[in-house]
Design an enzyme around this catalytic site. Structure first.
Site, PDB file in Angstrom:
ATOM      1  N   HIS A  55      47.580  30.173  41.313  1.00 31.48           N
ATOM      2  CA  HIS A  55      48.222  31.198  42.140  1.00 31.48           C
ATOM      3  C   HIS A  55      47.330  31.475  43.359  1.00 31.48           C
ATOM      4  CE1 HIS A  55      50.964  33.217  38.875  1.00 31.48           C
ATOM      5  NE2 HIS A  55      51.096  31.905  38.900  1.00 31.48           N
ATOM      6  N   GLU A  57      46.046  34.119  44.559  1.00 28.70           N
ATOM      7  CA  GLU A  57      44.897  35.017  44.344  1.00 28.70           C
ATOM      8  C   GLU A  57      43.736  34.279  43.683  1.00 28.70           C
ATOM      9  OE1 GLU A  57      48.094  35.435  43.470  1.00 28.70           O
ATOM     10  OE2 GLU A  57      48.543  37.550  43.070  1.00 28.70           O
ATOM     11  N   CYS A  85      50.329  39.150  39.319  1.00 29.52           N
ATOM     12  CA  CYS A  85      50.721  39.039  37.909  1.00 29.52           C
ATOM     13  C   CYS A  85      49.518  39.443  37.045  1.00 29.52           C
ATOM     14  CB  CYS A  85      51.176  37.605  37.611  1.00 29.52           C
ATOM     15  SG  CYS A  85      49.801  36.436  37.402  1.00 29.52           S
ATOM     16  N   CYS A  88      46.368  37.246  37.550  1.00 30.01           N
ATOM     17  CA  CYS A  88      45.649  37.467  38.816  1.00 30.01           C
ATOM     18  C   CYS A  88      45.039  38.865  38.871  1.00 30.01           C
ATOM     19  CB  CYS A  88      46.590  37.225  39.984  1.00 30.01           C
ATOM     20  SG  CYS A  88      47.103  35.494  40.084  1.00 30.01           S
TER      21      CYS A  88
END
Lengths: 153, 153
Positions: A55, A57, A85, A88
């Site tokens: 992801h 992040e 999420c 993260c």
């Protein structure tokens, strides 16, 4: 209108748009040092890397840590176009980031103001300050457009 | 004593011991295919990589995905010596792992049976079956020894 801080959401949005052009879910993140220097920028790369942890992040944290030569980003801030999420949100806590600025809320998959609300639990040993809702309409519209086009492909 | 499944905790423990020898927190993980093939093994590498996301589970997921050429590990199982933290518990869900077998409970930093109890929330779109407490004493003793030695260094 004046704001009390310099916004880095335009850079995060640019990273999200670049992700969409690579056919990745359009989320972008930027990590900024305490003095306002951009340390890392990333968009989602889960498809390209075949890595469900890639992801925006997580990639931005990895890059900023590499840049600083440290596994902690104390005092730094992350700007991200979508509510992180739980994966993260926890990684942000592990990295000791001081602040999370984010755009659109994610009622389906978020981990901060929705779902497990990670920072409300004492076993996240560090909880950043959270500033939600920045450019939320623009951030959310990018995602809506991406998934709408997917449905009609 | 017969067991209904082949245990891969000894391999996970080996990975945890190897992590300790590298001065990393001794947690190890193994990912196993539906047919019982070991796809990936990893120990913590947060210090070596200067990456707060380089927990054993995340690295094992990345390696297993690379091995299969897929960002999903449908039907596979992960064996890990310690209850996964919220970051890893969410990554396990993102990877669509079918089962999580783990050793010691982690009341301070866990994310499955303690703290945010991630799999109790509907916005984790996939929740694996969880089998806790395997070789818990051995797994926990490794961590206790590591941190006790740290305190006296």
């Amino acid at each position: 209108m004046t704001t009390a801080f310099t916004t880095f959401m335009p850079q995060a949005l640019d990273a999200a748009r670049a992700a969409a052009r690579r056919d990745e879910v359009p989320v972008g993140a930027v990590i900024v040092s305490p003095t306002g220097e951009v340390l890392a920028t990333a968009g989602n790369e889960t498809r390209e890397r075949l890595d469900p942890s890639a992801h925006a992040e997580i990639l931005a944290i990895q890059r900023a840590c590499a840049r600083l030569g440290s596994e902690r980003l104390t005092g730094c801030a992350i700007w991200v176009t979508l509510e992180p999420c739980p994966m993260c949100a926890a990684a942000i806590a592990h990295a000791r980031l001081a602040r999370v600025y984010y755009g659109a809320r994610d009622p389906k998959s978020g981990g901060i103001e929705t779902g497990p609300r990670l920072y409300d639990h004492p076993n996240l040993h560090h909880c950043p300050e959270v500033i939600p809702g920045l450019d939320a309409d623009t951030c959310g519209a990018l995602l809506q457009k991406f998934f709408k086009e997917k449905r009609f492909q």
